[in-house]
Write an enzyme that holds these catalytic residues in place. Structure first.
Site, PDB file in Angstrom:
ATOM      1  N   GLU A 272     -13.647 -17.908   6.812  1.00  0.00           N
ATOM      2  CA  GLU A 272     -14.506 -16.817   7.273  1.00  0.00           C
ATOM      3  C   GLU A 272     -15.678 -16.588   6.317  1.00  0.00           C
ATOM      4  O   GLU A 272     -15.477 -16.481   5.104  1.00  0.00           O
ATOM      5  CB  GLU A 272     -13.672 -15.538   7.383  1.00  0.00           C
ATOM      6  CG  GLU A 272     -14.460 -14.298   7.780  1.00  0.00           C
ATOM      7  CD  GLU A 272     -13.639 -13.024   7.638  1.00  0.00           C
ATOM      8  OE1 GLU A 272     -14.073 -11.998   8.205  1.00  0.00           O
ATOM      9  OE2 GLU A 272     -12.586 -13.056   6.973  1.00  0.00           O
ATOM     10  N   LYS A 336     -16.607 -12.781  16.260  1.00  0.00           N
ATOM     11  CA  LYS A 336     -15.409 -11.955  16.080  1.00  0.00           C
ATOM     12  C   LYS A 336     -15.491 -10.702  16.940  1.00  0.00           C
ATOM     13  O   LYS A 336     -16.540 -10.052  17.009  1.00  0.00           O
ATOM     14  CB  LYS A 336     -15.280 -11.583  14.600  1.00  0.00           C
ATOM     15  CG  LYS A 336     -14.043 -10.775  14.244  1.00  0.00           C
ATOM     16  CD  LYS A 336     -14.036 -10.456  12.752  1.00  0.00           C
ATOM     17  CE  LYS A 336     -12.814  -9.651  12.355  1.00  0.00           C
ATOM     18  NZ  LYS A 336     -12.822  -9.313  10.917  1.00  0.00           N
ATOM     19  N   CYS A 386     -10.257 -13.586  10.675  1.00  0.00           N
ATOM     20  CA  CYS A 386      -9.618 -12.567   9.854  1.00  0.00           C
ATOM     21  C   CYS A 386      -8.428 -11.948  10.587  1.00  0.00           C
ATOM     22  O   CYS A 386      -7.556 -12.656  11.075  1.00  0.00           O
ATOM     23  CB  CYS A 386     -10.646 -11.512   9.437  1.00  0.00           C
ATOM     24  SG  CYS A 386     -10.048 -10.337   8.193  1.00  0.00           S
TER      25      CYS A 386
END
Length: 510
Positions: A272, A336, A386
């Site tokens: 990430e 995301k 994440c």
């Protein structure tokens, strides 16, 4: 002093006893996995609730238990403050309690249910069902935070995790709490019922593992773990060195993969926001990064992505994963969708002026789980950035991927329980969905798990290097993968219904 006398002293202060039981119960979670402690803490809590003099006291007992449980389980959030302690020093004593308090309030619901039910089977069964209901609510309300579900206490080995393919982590939570409460039914019932449940549980695990032998796809994975400290990550003076570290590790890992498997495609994964440059949009950064790839290589890299306004300023940011080939051509992009409060966006309209991540702009959320097709007929990944990986039943989009890819930056957690808890959630998703889980973490723990949650490879916390492994093959869709949260939802409804029929107590009987 005997254990009985210790309990009697604690029982005289039920709020303190509840807090102690809650704190101790967190030891069952990763990375300690001290499951037997639940055989003391859950019966202790239910005994306190049975002695409560009214619903208010029962609610307080539940809240104190939840607060202790979450405080010990989530202590690592303080490490996020320590990345910029000069600015946020005043938050150090508040961070963990500030998160544990609202998360602990969810324990009030199962406490009240247990208080209103008769001792014995009704109370144990009803408490287990209500606990799962509280976990489901915690995973949904206010954007959701289903971290440290009790079911992850079984993520220490593949065998006990296998029922998650049927009932998910929420279902494992139900049977974990049920087993922990059985000592209240007496030794004979506890041993008999508990032994039967565990026999079926482990028997199914052994049967499923035998029926899913390890299989590979032929594609070679190269997971790059740059091990960049969070306080250096966005320092302009370190940008070039960080980028070059990732490029050098990529070249090293890809060369080794080609030397060992000359004909195999190579999938290089960066964690990430690994790139300190806008890798999806910066031509020079793309050129440098992809020069390290072999001809049949692909780079799947975490990066920040910006959208520009007419004035040349960024008017939107996204936490993204980009797919690039050796020629620098882009083959996919994922943004995301589950954003971190106070890190990627400011909740409550910015009323609390706490932004731990660098920058002054909220990130924009993507559309949700999706599948990224890859060129050359390679298995398509389902990207998860994440903590998107912690949501059971919400990691697969409309089209089933060939594998799950979790890129994350666990540098926020420091050397604490946080990275291990995050890893356990990722591993559980592999079993639930019957899909391999590939996890690339900035500072570790990077790992590859197959469709049954068996560990294929791992690179430890705080290590710098590359992790190479063959991409495991996908398994058939699981029952939980098809029906998701409907299954634990049905379990909790049935358990609560049976408990209410067996032992609902009227107010005059409480």
């Amino acid at each position: 002093m005997s254990l009985h006398s210790v309990f009697e002293r604690l029982a005289a202060r039920p709020w303190l006893a509840a807090f102690v039981f809650g704190a101790a119960s967190a030891l069952a979670l990763p990375p300690v996995y001290a499951l037997p402690v639940l055989l003391l803490t859950i019966p202790g809590l239910l005994t306190l609730l049975g002695r409560a003099k009214g619903w208010r006291q029962a609610a307080w007992i539940g809240a104190w238990f939840g607060f202790g449980h979450q405080l010990v389980g989530l202590y690592w959030v303080t490490h996020a403050i320590l990345t910029d302690v000069a600015k946020w020093f005043w938050l150090v004593p508040l961070a963990a309690p500030g998160l544990a308090l609202p998360m602990g309030l969810y324990s009030i619901l199962p406490a009240l249910v247990a208080w209103r039910l008769a001792p014995g089977w009704p109370r144990v069964l009803g408490f287990a069902g209500a606990w799962v209901l509280a976990e489901l609510l915690r995973g949904w309300a206010f954007t959701g935070f289903p971290w440290n579900l009790m079911g992850t206490a079984w993520a220490f080995a593949p065998l006990p995790m296998q029922p998650a393919a049927l009932i998910g982590a929420f279902g494992l939570s139900f049977f974990t709490i049920l087993l922990a409460g059985l000592p209240l039914l007496g030794a004979r019932r506890a041993f008999g019922t508990g032994g039967a449940i565990l026999a079926v549980w482990m028997g199914y695990g052994a049967w499923r593992l035998q029926g899913l032998p390890p299989q590979g796809t032929g594609a070679q994975l190269v997971l790059v773990q740059g091990n960049v400290r969070q306080d250096l990550k966005w320092d302009p003076s370190h940008r070039a060195a960080i980028f070059q570290r990732y490029v050098a590790l990529t070249s090293q890992g890809a060369a080794a993969a080609v030397a060992e498997h000359p004909e195999a495609p190579v999938l290089v994964v960066w964690p990430e926001t690994a790139s300190p440059f806008l890798l999806a949009q910066d031509p020079e950064a793309i050129r440098i990064a992809t020069e390290a790839l072999p001809p049949r290589g692909l780079l799947l890299a975490g990066t920040v992505r910006a959208e520009w306004g007419p004035d040349g300023r960024a008017n939107a940011l996204a936490n993204s994963l980009v797919v690039l080939d050796a020629d620098g051509q882009r083959h996919g992009l994922y943004d995301k969708s589950y954003l971190v409060p106070f890190g990627e966006f400011m909740p409550f309209g910015g009323l609390l002026p706490i932004r731990l991540a660098a920058g002054g702009m909220d990130f924009s959320a993507g559309p949700g789980p999706s599948t990224l097709p890859l060129p050359g007929g390679l298995p398509a990944p389902g990207p998860l950035i994440c903590y998107e990986v912690i949501f059971p039943g919400e990691v697969v989009g409309a089209e089933r991927p060939g594998w799950l890819l979790n890129v994350t930056n666990d540098a926020w957690f420091g050397n604490s329980a946080g990275p291990y808890q995050h890893l356990a959630s990722a591993r559980m998703r592999a079993v639930e969905e019957g899909l391999p889980m590939v996890r690339a973490a900035q500072t570790g723990i990077s790992a590859v798990f197959d469709r049954a949650g068996r560990e294929v490879a791992r690179l430890g916390l705080g290590e710098t290097g590359v992790l190479r492994a063959e991409l495991p093959a996908a398994g058939p869709p699981t029952l939980f993968g098809r029906w998701g949260r409907w299954i634990p939802g049905g379990i909790l409804i049935l358990s609560l219904a049976v408990a209410l029929l067996l032992g609902w107590r009227r107010p005059s009987q409480v």
